[in-house]
Design a protein around this motif. Structure first.
Motif, PDB file in Angstrom:
ATOM      1  N   THR B 150       0.842  -1.199   0.000  1.00 24.22           N
ATOM      2  CA  THR B 150       0.000   0.000   0.000  1.00 24.22           C
ATOM      3  C   THR B 150       0.878   1.251   0.000  1.00 24.22           C
ATOM      4  O   THR B 150       0.584   2.231  -0.699  1.00 24.22           O
ATOM      5  CB  THR B 150      -0.930  -0.007   1.234  1.00 24.22           C
ATOM      6  OG1 THR B 150      -1.723  -1.195   1.188  1.00 24.22           O
ATOM      7  CG2 THR B 150      -1.842   1.197   1.237  1.00 24.22           C
ATOM      8  N   ASP B 154       0.900   4.021  -2.900  1.00 24.07           N
ATOM      9  CA  ASP B 154       0.710   5.454  -2.633  1.00 24.07           C
ATOM     10  C   ASP B 154       1.849   6.282  -3.244  1.00 24.07           C
ATOM     11  O   ASP B 154       1.623   7.379  -3.765  1.00 24.07           O
ATOM     12  CB  ASP B 154       0.630   5.706  -1.119  1.00 24.07           C
ATOM     13  CG  ASP B 154      -0.657   5.159  -0.513  1.00 24.07           C
ATOM     14  OD1 ASP B 154      -1.596   4.851  -1.288  1.00 24.07           O
ATOM     15  OD2 ASP B 154      -0.724   5.026   0.718  1.00 24.07           O
ATOM     16  N   ARG B 181      -3.795  -2.254  -6.797  1.00 25.21           N
ATOM     17  CA  ARG B 181      -4.645  -2.048  -5.617  1.00 25.21           C
ATOM     18  C   ARG B 181      -5.690  -3.171  -5.498  1.00 25.21           C
ATOM     19  O   ARG B 181      -6.026  -3.601  -4.391  1.00 25.21           O
ATOM     20  CB  ARG B 181      -5.325  -0.683  -5.679  1.00 25.21           C
ATOM     21  CG  ARG B 181      -4.362   0.475  -5.431  1.00 25.21           C
ATOM     22  CD  ARG B 181      -5.113   1.687  -4.903  1.00 25.21           C
ATOM     23  NE  ARG B 181      -4.296   2.882  -4.846  1.00 25.21           N
ATOM     24  CZ  ARG B 181      -3.462   3.181  -3.846  1.00 25.21           C
ATOM     25  NH1 ARG B 181      -3.304   2.336  -2.853  1.00 25.21           N
ATOM     26  NH2 ARG B 181      -2.772   4.311  -3.869  1.00 25.21           N
ATOM     27  N   ASP B 185      -6.059  -5.596  -2.300  1.00 22.28           N
ATOM     28  CA  ASP B 185      -7.338  -5.814  -1.610  1.00 22.28           C
ATOM     29  C   ASP B 185      -7.637  -7.312  -1.489  1.00 22.28           C
ATOM     30  O   ASP B 185      -8.159  -7.776  -0.468  1.00 22.28           O
ATOM     31  CB  ASP B 185      -8.482  -5.126  -2.372  1.00 22.28           C
ATOM     32  CG  ASP B 185      -8.438  -3.619  -2.218  1.00 22.28           C
ATOM     33  OD1 ASP B 185      -7.714  -3.145  -1.309  1.00 22.28           O
ATOM     34  OD2 ASP B 185      -9.106  -2.910  -2.986  1.00 22.28           O
TER      35      ASP B 185
END
Lengths: 159, 248
Positions: B150, B154, B181, B185
């Motif tokens: 993550t 970012d 992403r 998830d």
């Protein structure tokens, strides 16, 4: 008969001056002086195909817009004195100054793309992504150990 | 003739008396004064059984020691998971050690037949404790991976936004980031919860539900590994797309 030669010479002189002016304006706009403002007003007509939309404002293609504004020789003050430049924006001195500032911003944007390119050389991302290779190795190791633990009941059933 | 019959009856009675100790053995009544035929014919069998039991216990204690050290030194396992597993190992070690003493004190085959199977069935070191420990370790490692992925996503997004701010088209990079992403998830929803799902399993849960849960956990973790690989690939592709777009 006697007056014909001077008339011819005068006409020839006017034609020559005209040719020089036309050739000078079309070949090198930057060479035009403030005495040629009529030609400048024509040259300063914005090319709408090149003029950026709001979405394109910061695009590298703004270089061509900045170049057009550079007709004033790079001086914003000079640009405000040119009536022809009003076609780029408002007719007031303030509007023209804003135009000139926009032009400066556009030029800055172009410079920023070069800076951004350097920044997006991504020295920060390279080690980050390389670190993820280490993560992959660690996870592969954990899963291999897990596989081994499933293959190794060591007689829990038989005894 | 009568005399012959009497002799046959007496012989039969003597033969039946000779079988008494074997009958007692068959009924599972330990009797030191009347050793079983097996004990009489194989005087070393009890000793051998004790020796094998001791080796089986020692092997489990070593395995528990190894996994205990592994869990204690793991920098990714959560504190709660670590405490829970270390508690399980301590309980198993104490129990196995006590069982080992009982086995060594046993004096009959029958006692041994009752005690020795408990090495496996009361602790399930290999069928439950070790697999669940490795699932917790892998699951928590993936949780840590999700945090790192993550963070990387970012950072890639920040680079994309900077490039877009400078007027570059980042559609391709954004698409790769979207894929990354999505994979992250999937790991969060599939592999990361495995630790909490299996950590409570004990020997008493074997064979079900422990077997099914451990197999499901293993499958989720293997899928998690694939998802993480794909997330990393997508982030690298996004990075490449950014560099290509800005002409770097």
């Amino acid at each position: 008969m006697f007056k014909e030669p001077p008339l011819t010479a005068t006409t020839a002189l006017l034609v020559a001056v005209g040719i020089v002016l036309v050739a000078g304006c079309s070949a090198s706009p930057t060479g035009v002086t403030t005495t040629s403002t009529e030609h400048l007003s024509e040259l300063a007509q914005p090319d709408t195909s090149e003029f950026p939309t709001s979405a394109q404002e910061a695009a590298p293609t703004r270089k061509s817009v900045a170049g057009g504004i550079g007709l004033d020789g790079g001086s914003a003050d000079t640009a405000t004195t040119m009536p022809g430049m009003s076609t780029l924006g408002g007719g007031t001195a303030l509007e023209q100054r804003e135009d000139a500032e926009d032009a400066g911003d556009a030029a800055t944007d172009v410079d920023l793309t070069a800076v951004a390119g350097a920044e997006l050389d991504l020295p920060d991302l390279e080690p980050l992504l390389a670190d993820l290779d280490g993560l992959l190795g660690d996870i592969d190791g954990e899963i291999n150990d897990l596989d081994h633990s499933f293959d190794n009941d060591e007689g829990d059933v038989e005894e | 003739m009568k005399r012959t019959r009497k002799l046959l009856v007496m012989a039969l009675a003597i033969a039946m008396l000779g079988l008494v100790p074997q009958v007692a053995f068959a009924q599972g009544v330990p009797d030191r004064d009347h050793p079983t035929v097996e004990e009489v014919e194989h005087p070393h069998s009890i000793g051998e059984a004790k020796k094998r039991a001791a080796a089986a216990i020692a092997k489990r204690l070593v395995a528990l020691g190894r996994i205990d050290a592994r869990v204690k030194t793991s920098s990714h396992i959560t504190g709660a998971h670590k405490d829970r597993l270390i508690g399980d190992y301590a309980t198993a070690r104490a129990g196995l050690s006590a069982l080992g003493r009982q086995i060594q004190d046993a004096e009959t085959q029958e006692e041994l037949r009752e005690l020795i199977p408990l090495i496996a069935t009361d602790y399930r070191v290999y069928l439950v404790i070790l697999p669940k420990s490795h699932e917790v370790l892998a699951s928590d490692r993936m949780a840590d991976g999700v945090v790192r992925l993550t963070g990387a996503a970012d950072a890639v997004l920040a680079a994309i936004e900077r490039a877009e701010g400078a007027g570059f088209n980042m559609e391709e990079a954004r698409e790769f980031l979207r894929v990354a992403r999505s994979e992250i998830d999937a790991v969060s929803n599939g592999a990361v919860p495995v630790a909490d799902q299996v950590i409570g399993l004990s020997a008493a849960d074997w064979e079900e539900p422990a077997k099914s849960m451990l197999e499901a956990g293993k499958a989720a973790l293997e899928q998690g590994r694939r998802d993480i690989h794909e997330a990393v690939d997508a982030l690298k592709s996004a990075h490449r797309a950014i560099k290509e777009a800005v002409g770097d």
